[in-house]
Design a protein around this motif. Structure first.
Motif, PDB file in Angstrom:
ATOM      1  N   ALA A   1      31.813  37.889  48.757  1.00  0.00           N
ATOM      2  CA  ALA A   1      32.719  36.962  47.732  1.00  0.00           C
ATOM      3  C   ALA A   1      34.179  37.574  48.115  1.00  0.00           C
ATOM      4  O   ALA A   1      34.777  36.645  47.518  1.00  0.00           O
ATOM      5  CB  ALA A   1      32.335  38.468  46.699  1.00  0.00           C
TER       6      ALA A   1
ATOM      7  N   ASP B   1      36.659  31.079  50.192  1.00  0.00           N
ATOM      8  CA  ASP B   1      36.561  30.479  49.031  1.00  0.00           C
ATOM      9  C   ASP B   1      35.300  29.729  48.250  1.00  0.00           C
ATOM     10  O   ASP B   1      35.477  29.930  47.089  1.00  0.00           O
ATOM     11  CB  ASP B   1      36.868  28.872  49.815  1.00  0.00           C
ATOM     12  CG  ASP B   1      38.702  29.595  50.678  1.00  0.00           C
ATOM     13  OD1 ASP B   1      38.689  29.809  49.823  1.00  0.00           O
ATOM     14  OD2 ASP B   1      38.093  29.592  51.665  1.00  0.00           O
TER      15      ASP B   1
ATOM     16  N   ILE C   1      31.726  39.496  41.426  1.00  0.00           N
ATOM     17  CA  ILE C   1      32.148  38.727  40.922  1.00  0.00           C
ATOM     18  C   ILE C   1      33.767  39.114  40.886  1.00  0.00           C
ATOM     19  O   ILE C   1      34.382  38.047  40.239  1.00  0.00           O
ATOM     20  CB  ILE C   1      31.330  37.840  39.395  1.00  0.00           C
ATOM     21  CG1 ILE C   1      29.716  37.680  39.835  1.00  0.00           C
ATOM     22  CG2 ILE C   1      32.528  37.791  38.686  1.00  0.00           C
ATOM     23  CD1 ILE C   1      28.994  37.521  38.270  1.00  0.00           C
TER      24      ILE C   1
ATOM     25  N   MET D   1      36.085  37.748  43.907  1.00  0.00           N
ATOM     26  CA  MET D   1      36.297  37.239  44.490  1.00  0.00           C
ATOM     27  C   MET D   1      37.616  36.222  44.114  1.00  0.00           C
ATOM     28  O   MET D   1      37.929  37.292  43.059  1.00  0.00           O
ATOM     29  CB  MET D   1      34.799  36.044  43.315  1.00  0.00           C
ATOM     30  CG  MET D   1      33.786  35.510  43.992  1.00  0.00           C
ATOM     31  SD  MET D   1      32.681  34.515  42.831  1.00  0.00           S
ATOM     32  CE  MET D   1      33.249  32.992  43.058  1.00  0.00           C
ATOM     33  N   LYS D   2      37.800  35.034  44.482  1.00  0.00           N
ATOM     34  CA  LYS D   2      39.630  35.072  44.824  1.00  0.00           C
ATOM     35  C   LYS D   2      39.362  34.065  42.907  1.00  0.00           C
ATOM     36  O   LYS D   2      38.211  33.562  42.953  1.00  0.00           O
ATOM     37  CB  LYS D   2      39.617  34.076  46.100  1.00  0.00           C
ATOM     38  CG  LYS D   2      39.294  34.609  46.749  1.00  0.00           C
ATOM     39  CD  LYS D   2      39.879  33.918  47.952  1.00  0.00           C
ATOM     40  CE  LYS D   2      39.880  34.271  49.394  1.00  0.00           C
ATOM     41  NZ  LYS D   2      40.196  32.933  50.648  1.00  0.00           N
ATOM     42  N   PRO D   3      40.287  34.446  42.994  1.00  0.00           N
ATOM     43  CA  PRO D   3      40.902  33.518  41.516  1.00  0.00           C
ATOM     44  C   PRO D   3      40.573  32.147  41.734  1.00  0.00           C
ATOM     45  O   PRO D   3      40.459  31.459  40.350  1.00  0.00           O
ATOM     46  CB  PRO D   3      42.308  33.696  41.083  1.00  0.00           C
ATOM     47  CG  PRO D   3      42.691  35.162  41.902  1.00  0.00           C
ATOM     48  CD  PRO D   3      41.629  35.047  43.577  1.00  0.00           C
ATOM     49  N   THR D   4      41.066  31.331  43.332  1.00  0.00           N
ATOM     50  CA  THR D   4      40.847  30.126  43.515  1.00  0.00           C
ATOM     51  C   THR D   4      39.335  29.761  44.339  1.00  0.00           C
ATOM     52  O   THR D   4      38.481  28.478  44.108  1.00  0.00           O
ATOM     53  CB  THR D   4      41.468  29.567  44.320  1.00  0.00           C
ATOM     54  OG1 THR D   4      41.271  30.404  45.543  1.00  0.00           O
ATOM     55  CG2 THR D   4      43.063  29.508  43.719  1.00  0.00           C
ATOM     56  N   GLY D   5      38.139  31.412  43.547  1.00  0.00           N
ATOM     57  CA  GLY D   5      37.029  30.594  44.196  1.00  0.00           C
ATOM     58  C   GLY D   5      35.727  30.424  43.471  1.00  0.00           C
ATOM     59  O   GLY D   5      35.551  30.102  42.030  1.00  0.00           O
TER      60      GLY D   5
ATOM     61  N   ALA E   1      33.122  35.686  33.393  1.00  0.00           N
ATOM     62  CA  ALA E   1      34.760  35.288  34.795  1.00  0.00           C
ATOM     63  C   ALA E   1      35.673  33.708  34.626  1.00  0.00           C
ATOM     64  O   ALA E   1      36.453  33.355  35.159  1.00  0.00           O
ATOM     65  CB  ALA E   1      34.332  35.207  35.749  1.00  0.00           C
TER      66      ALA E   1
ATOM     67  N   ARG F   1      38.800  33.798  36.040  1.00  0.00           N
ATOM     68  CA  ARG F   1      38.860  34.577  36.776  1.00  0.00           C
ATOM     69  C   ARG F   1      38.296  33.780  38.109  1.00  0.00           C
ATOM     70  O   ARG F   1      39.187  35.038  39.106  1.00  0.00           O
ATOM     71  CB  ARG F   1      38.650  35.628  36.509  1.00  0.00           C
ATOM     72  CG  ARG F   1      38.988  36.795  35.793  1.00  0.00           C
ATOM     73  CD  ARG F   1      38.878  38.404  35.137  1.00  0.00           C
ATOM     74  NE  ARG F   1      37.687  38.761  34.259  1.00  0.00           N
ATOM     75  CZ  ARG F   1      36.421  38.858  34.559  1.00  0.00           C
ATOM     76  NH1 ARG F   1      36.295  39.099  35.853  1.00  0.00           N
ATOM     77  NH2 ARG F   1      35.586  38.289  34.205  1.00  0.00           N
ATOM     78  N   ILE F   2      37.327  33.201  38.299  1.00  0.00           N
ATOM     79  CA  ILE F   2      37.242  32.355  38.927  1.00  0.00           C
ATOM     80  C   ILE F   2      37.213  30.715  38.525  1.00  0.00           C
ATOM     81  O   ILE F   2      37.708  31.035  37.304  1.00  0.00           O
ATOM     82  CB  ILE F   2      35.936  32.574  39.632  1.00  0.00           C
ATOM     83  CG1 ILE F   2      34.663  32.142  38.751  1.00  0.00           C
ATOM     84  CG2 ILE F   2      35.936  34.489  40.125  1.00  0.00           C
ATOM     85  CD1 ILE F   2      33.408  32.488  39.009  1.00  0.00           C
TER      86      ILE F   2
END
Length: 313
Positions: free
Chosen positions: A194, A198, A219, A222-226, A245, A250-251
């Motif tokens: 995670a 990406d 979760i 994970m990246k904010p752009t995930g 999320a 947040r994702i």
């Protein structure tokens, strides 16, 4: 031989089943629990589908059934241990739906990254006022990192398509190392996948062992752009944590073909523009559904003829 088919299937499959003497519940409606329990005491073979649950307590009475042929790969709706204890062989349909499901996972990945569902809704609503330089900016896919959770047939098929088609780097979580013909790195935890990926795609089987395998901690990693993609089983993901999320951004988004309490899809999830939602279309091509039905009938014919099932679970 007595055979019961629990749901309407493609006509070519139903024609073969009828030729085998099958009784068919020619409907898209799920049979009631009591009727499914009755089938076990009345028929030599049952061809069932996702949603036709056979929990442990259904096998406690008198069981005539020798084989339950599941129309699909996932069989967590059948208590396979209880079936085995009752002398019932459970089979599934692996292989034939691999590429179709991987293709749909790719579709969800592209739709989510490029915000295609949002754009389609905008046009259909008559709200599109024309092209602008900053309208509905999404994310590219080429060269990004794809993380696979569950690196079996379907996970590997998606990874292969993503690597060769879009130059994506592949990382994965799986209980064992897999040897594949393209570069792929196994990571020790789902949280590691995670954090690095990406896009995360869920391809793990459902069931008690994998329930919420991709949970709140994953979760949060994970990246904010995930982006999260799930075409496997809904309960592998903690749906409540995912919704939170997405609501809190947040994702970036999620593309879902399966849901934790299917067919119920929470209102909060349906309200989200950053979620692409499909009605369990993973194997939904005519060619694949026909092949699944034929494989299920092959399993039934083999068992009732005293031969080993080609595809026991």
């Amino acid at each position: 031989m007595s055979l019961f088919v629990t749901r309407r299937l493609p006509e070519r499959v139903m024609a073969r089943a009828r030729a085998m003497g099958a009784e068919i519940h020619d409907s898209d409606e799920v049979l009631p629990d009591a009727e499914r329990a009755r089938l076990l005491g009345a028929y030599d073979a049952i061809l069932c589908t996702l949603g036709d649950t056979f929990p442990a307590d259904m096998f406690e009475g008198s069981v005539k059934t020798r084989v339950i042929a599941n129309f699909g790969v996932g069989y967590n709706h059948i208590d396979a241990d209880a079936a085995k204890a009752a002398g019932v062989i459970v089979t599934n349909t692996p292989g034939v739906l691999t590429d179709a499901t991987a293709d749909l996972a790719m579709t969800l990945m592209l739709m989510t990254l490029r915000r295609a569902a949002e754009g389609e809704r905008l046009v259909r609503a008559g709200d599109w006022t024309g092209w602008t330089p900053t309208q509905m900016l999404g994310q590219g896919i080429t060269g990004k990192t794809l993380g696979i959770v569950g690196f079996g047939r379907i996970g590997q098929a998606m990874a292969r398509k993503a690597h060769h088609g879009f130059g994506m780097e592949i990382v994965y979580y799986n209980r064992s190392e897999k040897q594949v013909d393209f570069p792929a790195r196994r990571l020790p935890t789902v949280e590691d996948v995670a954090q690095e990926a990406d896009v995360v795609a869920i391809h793990a089987p459902g069931g008690a062992d994998t329930r919420h395998l991709f949970g709140a901690a994953a979760i949060a990693a994970m990246k904010p752009t995930g982006v999260l993609i799930n075409t496997a089983r809904g309960d592998v993901v903690d749906e409540t944590a995912l919704i939170a999320a997405l609501e809190e951004h947040r994702i970036a988004g999620a593309g879902l073909d399966v849901y934790e309490h299917e067919p119920t899809v929470p209102d909060r999830l349906r309200a989200l523009d950053n979620a692409v939602l499909l009605p369990h279309l993973g194997s939904a091509t005519l060619e694949v559904r026909e092949a699944m039905g034929m494989m299920a009938l092959d399993n039934i014919e083999a068992v009732l003829a005293g031969r080993p099932a080609p595809n026991p679970v």
